[in-house]
Design a protein around this motif. Sequence first.
Motif, PDB file in Angstrom:
ATOM      1  N   GLY A   1       0.805  -1.221   0.000  1.00 42.08           N
ATOM      2  CA  GLY A   1       0.000   0.000   0.000  1.00 42.08           C
ATOM      3  C   GLY A   1       0.829   1.258   0.000  1.00 42.08           C
ATOM      4  O   GLY A   1       0.354   2.343   0.303  1.00 42.08           O
ATOM      5  N   GLY A   2       2.144   1.140  -0.367  1.00 41.12           N
ATOM      6  CA  GLY A   2       3.025   2.304  -0.338  1.00 41.12           C
ATOM      7  C   GLY A   2       2.951   3.084  -1.622  1.00 41.12           C
ATOM      8  O   GLY A   2       2.406   2.675  -2.636  1.00 41.12           O
TER       9      GLY A   2
ATOM     10  N   THR B   1      17.797   2.459   5.479  1.00 40.47           N
ATOM     11  CA  THR B   1      18.918   1.561   5.168  1.00 40.47           C
ATOM     12  C   THR B   1      18.625   0.116   5.547  1.00 40.47           C
ATOM     13  O   THR B   1      19.437  -0.776   5.264  1.00 40.47           O
ATOM     14  N   ALA B   2      17.495  -0.125   6.206  1.00 40.24           N
ATOM     15  CA  ALA B   2      17.200  -1.474   6.694  1.00 40.24           C
ATOM     16  C   ALA B   2      17.177  -2.496   5.572  1.00 40.24           C
ATOM     17  O   ALA B   2      17.717  -3.602   5.703  1.00 40.24           O
ATOM     18  N   GLY B   3      16.563  -2.138   4.451  1.00 38.62           N
ATOM     19  CA  GLY B   3      16.437  -3.086   3.349  1.00 38.62           C
ATOM     20  C   GLY B   3      17.778  -3.485   2.772  1.00 38.62           C
ATOM     21  O   GLY B   3      18.077  -4.674   2.597  1.00 38.62           O
ATOM     22  N   VAL B   4      18.628  -2.465   2.485  1.00 35.27           N
ATOM     23  CA  VAL B   4      19.912  -2.771   1.861  1.00 35.27           C
ATOM     24  C   VAL B   4      20.836  -3.485   2.835  1.00 35.27           C
ATOM     25  O   VAL B   4      21.577  -4.404   2.450  1.00 35.27           O
ATOM     26  N   ILE B   5      20.794  -3.106   4.114  1.00 35.01           N
ATOM     27  CA  ILE B   5      21.650  -3.773   5.099  1.00 35.01           C
ATOM     28  C   ILE B   5      21.175  -5.201   5.326  1.00 35.01           C
ATOM     29  O   ILE B   5      21.988  -6.128   5.467  1.00 35.01           O
TER      30      ILE B   5
ATOM     31  N   ARG C   1       8.602  -2.490   7.384  1.00 39.45           N
ATOM     32  CA  ARG C   1       7.608  -2.276   8.441  1.00 39.45           C
ATOM     33  C   ARG C   1       8.089  -2.899   9.749  1.00 39.45           C
ATOM     34  O   ARG C   1       7.807  -2.389  10.828  1.00 39.45           O
ATOM     35  N   PHE C   2       8.846  -3.988   9.637  1.00 40.53           N
ATOM     36  CA  PHE C   2       9.371  -4.625  10.841  1.00 40.53           C
ATOM     37  C   PHE C   2      10.304  -3.683  11.587  1.00 40.53           C
ATOM     38  O   PHE C   2      10.153  -3.466  12.791  1.00 40.53           O
TER      39      PHE C   2
ATOM     40  N   LEU D   1      11.997   0.299  15.664  1.00 36.88           N
ATOM     41  CA  LEU D   1      12.499   1.649  15.948  1.00 36.88           C
ATOM     42  C   LEU D   1      11.527   2.445  16.811  1.00 36.88           C
ATOM     43  O   LEU D   1      11.948   3.231  17.659  1.00 36.88           O
ATOM     44  N   ARG D   2      10.252   2.213  16.597  1.00 32.07           N
ATOM     45  CA  ARG D   2       9.255   2.935  17.397  1.00 32.07           C
ATOM     46  C   ARG D   2       9.431   2.598  18.879  1.00 32.07           C
ATOM     47  O   ARG D   2       9.401   3.476  19.738  1.00 32.07           O
TER      48      ARG D   2
END
Length: 765
Positions: free
Chosen positions: A364-365, A668-672, A382-383, A388-389
């Motif tokens: 839904g982005g 950066t979460a995805g690439v890391i 989203r994880f 982080l929240r």
Amino acid sequence: MGNRDTRVRGIAARAGGWSARHRWAAVGIWVLFVVLAMGLGSAAGTVELKDSDQLSGETGRAAAIAEEAGIDEPAGETVLVQGRDAGVKATSTEFRAAVDAVMKAVEGTGKVTNVTSPYDTDTISKDGRSALVQFDMRGEAETAGERVEPVLKAVEGVQKDHGSVLIEEIGGASMNKTFDDAFGNDFKQAEYSAVPVALGILLVAFGALVAALVPVLLAITAIVATMGLMMLVSHIQPMDDTSSSVMLLVGLAVGVDYCLFYLRREREERAAGRDPETALRIAAATSGRAIIVSGVTVCVAMAGMLFTGIATFKAMGLASLMVVAVAMVGSVTVLPAVLSLLGTRVEKGRIPFLHPDKRRKSNGGSSNGTSGNGRSGDNGSRFWTSVLRVVLAKPAISLVVAAGALLAIAAPALGMKTQNLTLDQEFGDSLPIVATYERVNEAFPGGSDPAEVVVKAADINSAEVKSAIADFREQAVSSGASRGPVEVTVHDSQNVAFVYVPLVGGSNLDKAEKSLEIIRDEVRPATFGKVDGVEAPVTGQVAGSKDFNDQLVSAVAPVFAFVVVFAFLLMLLSFRSLTIAITSIVLNLLSVGAAYGILVAVFQHGWGASLVGAEGVGAIITWLPLFLFVILFGLSMDYHVFVVSRIREARMRGLTTRDAIQHGVVTTAGVITSAAVIMVAVFAIFGTLSMQSMKQMGVGLAAAVLIDATIIRGVLLPAVMALLGERNWYFPKWLNRLPDLSHDESPEAAASPPPPAVEGERVRV
């Protein structure tokens, strides 16, 4: 501000801009470099490390004496003849017939010399059930493993004809052949598996075949070029197979990572609405800069291995340093040219349901990457957004829990024990020669790996030297260090003698080292020490393990200091923040400590060893802790520099520190995650190999990268930075005189919103 007004500074941005403008030239220069490096290297050939180059302490001095005297000790081999039941002893007719058959068979191969009968040398066990036929391999000892196959087959043939006795061969050549075969097969399996695994993960990460192939091809060309450079450098610093394998491992990891960072940033900017050339320019100024900082830091870490003074480590350090430097240069030069040439064709070969566009729609982005607050959208996991929240809401609790967990994991490392693994520790019961090794040691303790005293004198046949040798033989047994027989080989013309002492303890290194201490500290001074001008260094497998371990322990402090200090300085100059430099070092040390703890728990104590197909061998291979520290400290900086760069970039364009942390970590979460999954998968391949040392290396590296990419970067880093707030950017005024290696990008470049598309407009890079 429009695209034309966007200005960038720094070497990464300039290199990327030049490559994009001179695309074919950049690609051509890179291809020429790879071809020339490999061609010149192949023409020059490789200078291999000699055994004498790798030894240290007394073992190194013993090898030097033999080398100076021109004595090439042959590779000794032993055939164990053992009665299968208590009734078959060395005095029986069938036993003698088997011994005679063995001697005749091995002599018949033409590959051996100095064949001796156990009845002449008194190499018969106390219970009379076992005897040793001994001989030497013809030719150089270092290559004897390549010639021992016919001898092994001849011994096997004798066994078929004499069923009442057990007949097995063991020795330097046969063990080297076993080790080389296992080592070679293991690394072939790892090498053949690593590239397909990395490609498969990249396909999932990018969802397009072309985009996935680019990082792999860049890594492979960097590895090929470095192979050529290694051949050239070997004429200054000899290389070995281990350094080549480590180079391949590190080259694939960093080569794919650097390209992944660059390509994902370029994609992200295009997804945010920027035209391809502007997206490429911003990727060059941001990810390109992070690659340079990371690459230089990794190179510095690898250079730490040069301070060990150990030839094998120096070779590994140089090989790793070179491949990281080549991959780094390729990532900021030829990669922008390739991406510029491909343009939107980098998305060719889309895989249904895996492409990011499909994933964004399913989540839904929005594809434009802009959130309602006017800043670039996170478009992150989203994880990790959820994690982080929680972390940013309660940073103190998050810090205590995460740091406490890692300290608990690291705790077993306080009891780490290192040693060179014996054959049975290295291979367990997976190889037949291990059982032979254990049987020989049981019947003749220390006989398969005796200590060797290299005696050098002005006149080896003088009365006092002969008396000292005789006294040494007697006291070696009477002291309890050996049960004999203590054998002597004299080289009259070179005035050198070799004294072979089977050590009590055999394959148990702890007990064998105690016997070695008695020989070195008590027996030797009481005998050879009383004769002026006599040298008598003690060598052998047990002595080599101890000397190597001692030298590594003495190298820990200088290597540790060099790597930590220079990494700290690089982070300080690159981010202009004393706080970030300090926290970077602390977090990386915590990651390494946790990896050590896992290694000790699994391989030393055996906790959960079966889960990774390992055995609790009771020790960590000697070279691994220092090797892991250097490699992990360097590779950890990849992720750290990349995340902190994005946080600093967001802070520069006006976000609060807390928002900048959220943005930097999530984007950066995805690439890391992709980079970490590749590294963990490649390293885990080594954890599946048959050799315990390779399992230890694979598990240690994989565990550390996994911890680093999750707990460290996803929890500890944001928690620490959230608690520090604006103090993250503290930089004392008195440090302003230091060189400025900070970000390439200007705040305006990062902050400017996507410009309106103008048909036909060409943006200058």
